[in-house]
Every structure is written in C-alpha cells, then in structure tokens.
Design a protein around this motif. Structure first.
Motif, PDB file in Angstrom:
ATOM      1  N   MET A   1       0.832  -1.200   0.000  1.00 45.55           N
ATOM      2  CA  MET A   1       0.000   0.000   0.000  1.00 45.55           C
ATOM      3  C   MET A   1       0.867   1.251   0.000  1.00 45.55           C
ATOM      4  N   ARG A   2       1.965   1.202   0.741  1.00 42.82           N
ATOM      5  CA  ARG A   2       2.880   2.342   0.747  1.00 42.82           C
ATOM      6  C   ARG A   2       3.448   2.580  -0.645  1.00 42.82           C
ATOM      7  N   ASP A   3       3.836   1.515  -1.333  1.00 43.49           N
ATOM      8  CA  ASP A   3       4.357   1.651  -2.697  1.00 43.49           C
ATOM      9  C   ASP A   3       3.301   2.257  -3.624  1.00 43.49           C
ATOM     10  N   SER A   4       2.057   1.813  -3.480  1.00 40.58           N
ATOM     11  CA  SER A   4       0.977   2.340  -4.325  1.00 40.58           C
ATOM     12  C   SER A   4       0.762   3.825  -4.063  1.00 40.58           C
ATOM     13  N   TYR A   5       0.861   4.230  -2.801  1.00 44.18           N
ATOM     14  CA  TYR A   5       0.711   5.645  -2.465  1.00 44.18           C
ATOM     15  C   TYR A   5       1.833   6.475  -3.098  1.00 44.18           C
ATOM     16  N   LEU A   6       3.075   5.985  -2.992  1.00 41.03           N
ATOM     17  CA  LEU A   6       4.208   6.738  -3.533  1.00 41.03           C
ATOM     18  C   LEU A   6       4.110   6.879  -5.051  1.00 41.03           C
ATOM     19  N   LYS A   7       3.529   5.881  -5.716  1.00 47.07           N
ATOM     20  CA  LYS A   7       3.388   5.933  -7.170  1.00 47.07           C
ATOM     21  C   LYS A   7       2.169   6.738  -7.607  1.00 47.07           C
ATOM     22  N   SER A   8       1.259   7.017  -6.683  1.00 57.70           N
ATOM     23  CA  SER A   8      -0.001   7.682  -7.045  1.00 57.70           C
ATOM     24  C   SER A   8       0.164   9.161  -7.373  1.00 57.70           C
ATOM     25  N   GLY A   9       1.202   9.798  -6.814  1.00 53.02           N
ATOM     26  CA  GLY A   9       1.391  11.228  -7.022  1.00 53.02           C
ATOM     27  C   GLY A   9       0.561  12.086  -6.082  1.00 53.02           C
ATOM     28  N   LEU A  10      -0.242  11.450  -5.220  1.00 58.54           N
ATOM     29  CA  LEU A  10      -1.065  12.196  -4.270  1.00 58.54           C
ATOM     30  C   LEU A  10      -0.230  12.657  -3.089  1.00 58.54           C
ATOM     31  N   THR A  11      -0.587  13.827  -2.551  1.00 56.82           N
ATOM     32  CA  THR A  11       0.019  14.262  -1.299  1.00 56.82           C
ATOM     33  C   THR A  11      -0.748  13.627  -0.149  1.00 56.82           C
ATOM     34  N   MET A  12      -0.166  13.652   1.028  1.00 60.79           N
ATOM     35  CA  MET A  12      -0.849  13.106   2.193  1.00 60.79           C
ATOM     36  C   MET A  12      -2.122  13.883   2.485  1.00 60.79           C
ATOM     37  N   SER A  13      -2.090  15.197   2.265  1.00 56.75           N
ATOM     38  CA  SER A  13      -3.284  16.021   2.493  1.00 56.75           C
ATOM     39  C   SER A  13      -4.400  15.655   1.521  1.00 56.75           C
TER      40      SER A  13
END
Length: 263
Positions: free
Chosen positions: A1-13
């Motif tokens: 899931m962390r890898d998917s988040y990093l590849k998504s281009g989304l910010t945490m906000s």
C-alpha cells in the motif's frame, strides 16, 4: 500500500481529504506503526489508490489472526465494509501463471513449513502478486520476480537461528525420510542423524544455492524445471548445485588430517 501511495502522485493532504481520515492516522498505517488497522481504513485507501481489494482483504485478515486478533474482532472490523465489496477474479495471465507454478511453490514451501503454514504462505504469495501484478509484468523476468515474493513470504514464516533458516523439522517430510517407513529402527536413526546434519549444513548455503538444493534434492525436480521456476539459465542451476555439493561435502565429509598434521 505504501508503494501504491508513492506511485499515485497524491500528497498526504489530498489522500486524507479523499478518504476522510486524519493524515496522522494514514501516515501511521503506511509506516507500519501503531495499532493493527481496521479493514475500513484499508478499504477506503485501496479504493483511492486503485488497488485490488479482495487479495488485500485476505492478506489483512491473515495478518490480523497472526497479530492475535480474535475472529470476532476480524468480523466486527470488516462486516460493514464487506457488504460493499465485489469478489473479482485475478487477471487472466495471473491465473495462468498460478496454474503453472503453484504445485512447485507448495513443494518448496513444504521444505521449510508445516502444512498449514505452507498453504498460507503460497496463498499469500499469489495475493501479493495480484496486488503488484503490473510491477511483476514490468520486471525484467516475471518468474524471478514471483520467486522472490515466494521466498520472502516463506522465509518470513520460517524459524531462524543466527540469521539462517532452521528447517530440519519441516524437511523431515521428504522423499528420503518417507522411504524409511519400512526400514528398521537402526537405519532410521542413522538416516535421521545424517539428515539433521545435512539440513543444518544446507542452512549455511547462500540463498540461491539453498533454493537450488531444496528444489533439486528435497523436492526432486529436474534441473530444467528449476531453471524455468527460478527464471535463471540452466547453466546457473548446474553451477549453484555443484558449488553447494562441494561445500556440503567439505562440511559433512572433511578430508582426513595428514600424518604430519596429527598432534
């Protein structure tokens, strides 16, 4: 899931606004810290990150039980979210790949794990592959990528001593030991003692040599099948096996001391 988040281009906000969970809670989850997460938050995140939800749910449930969560907690944490989930099937090429290698993966896992752990490790392997299937297809060799997932999953469940896998108990369920069912007690005792020494010595092999020896000698696979399974050239399999045998012979049958070296 962390890898998917990093590849998504989304910010945490941005991710926090979309799933309506606090940034601190999401950050904690992605770092693997804090309390074991409820399925609700994972489901929301997986939808935003376009991750397959069904294999993720199975991995979450398996890990929840391993984290000593009760069956009641698991059901209570996922009952509402489960109503909205569909049960999709993996991609066709994923299913085809699984049919080709699953039996061999189970044989390898059996060397290191008992039956229940073996089945869980193999199932988890294909769930993880489903979640990262695009990365697997984009890798230099799908077979090697998948094998690394299997090996990591199996070794995470295998007891270790001084950083090396301790698989003597599981490896007793091998062709060599099963063949002694009809043998007398003395022969069985000798074979068991020799096997214990062999398994202990094998645990000291480099990872790639250990895998080749496990597949060739404990699982009884031909070299060509091992080559295809690991995604390495046939010559590499032969070289790894020769080096491993040389090491094991030096440990199990050291040369006698010369007369000049005798104290």
């Amino acid at each position: 899931m962390r890898d998917s988040y990093l590849k998504s281009g989304l910010t945490m906000s941005e991710l926090s606004d979309r799933v309506r969970f606090a940034k601190s809670k999401i950050s904690e989850l992605l770092r693997g810290t804090g309390l074991y997460p409820r399925w609700e938050i994972l489901l929301s995140l997986s939808a935003e990150l376009k991750m397959p939800q069904w294999p993720l749910q199975r991995l979450w449930q398996q890990a929840a039980f391993e984290a000593q969560k009760s069956k009641e907690w698991v059901e209570r944490s996922s009952e509402k979210a489960a109503l909205t989930m569909s049960h999709p099937v993996p991609p066709l090429d994923h299913r085809a790949f699984r049919e080709l290698v699953e039996d061999c993966y189970a044989l390898y896992a059996q060397v290191f794990l008992n039956d229940d752990q073996r089945d869980a490790a193999v199932s988890d392997t294909f769930d993880i592959l489903w979640l990262s299937w695009n990365d697997a297809l984009a890798s230099p060799d799908l077979r090697r990528y998948a094998w690394n997932v299997l090996r990591t999953t199996v070794m995470s469940r295998t007891p270790h001593i001084d950083g090396r896998p301790d698989f003597a108990t599981a490896a007793f369920d091998t062709v060599a030991v099963r063949s002694l069912v009809e043998a007398d007690q003395a022969a069985r005792t000798i074979q068991i003692e020799e096997s214990l020494g062999l398994f202990k010595a094998m645990s000291r092999l480099p990872d790639h040599q250990l895998d080749v020896m496990a597949l060739r000698n404990l699982c009884g696979m031909p070299a060509e099948r091992v080559s295809a399974l690991l995604g390495v050239p046939l010559a590499t399999v032969g070289s790894d096996e020769r080096h491993a045998i040389h090491f094991l012979e030096s440990v199990m049958c050291p040369p006698p001391e010369t007369e000049g070296n005798t104290p």
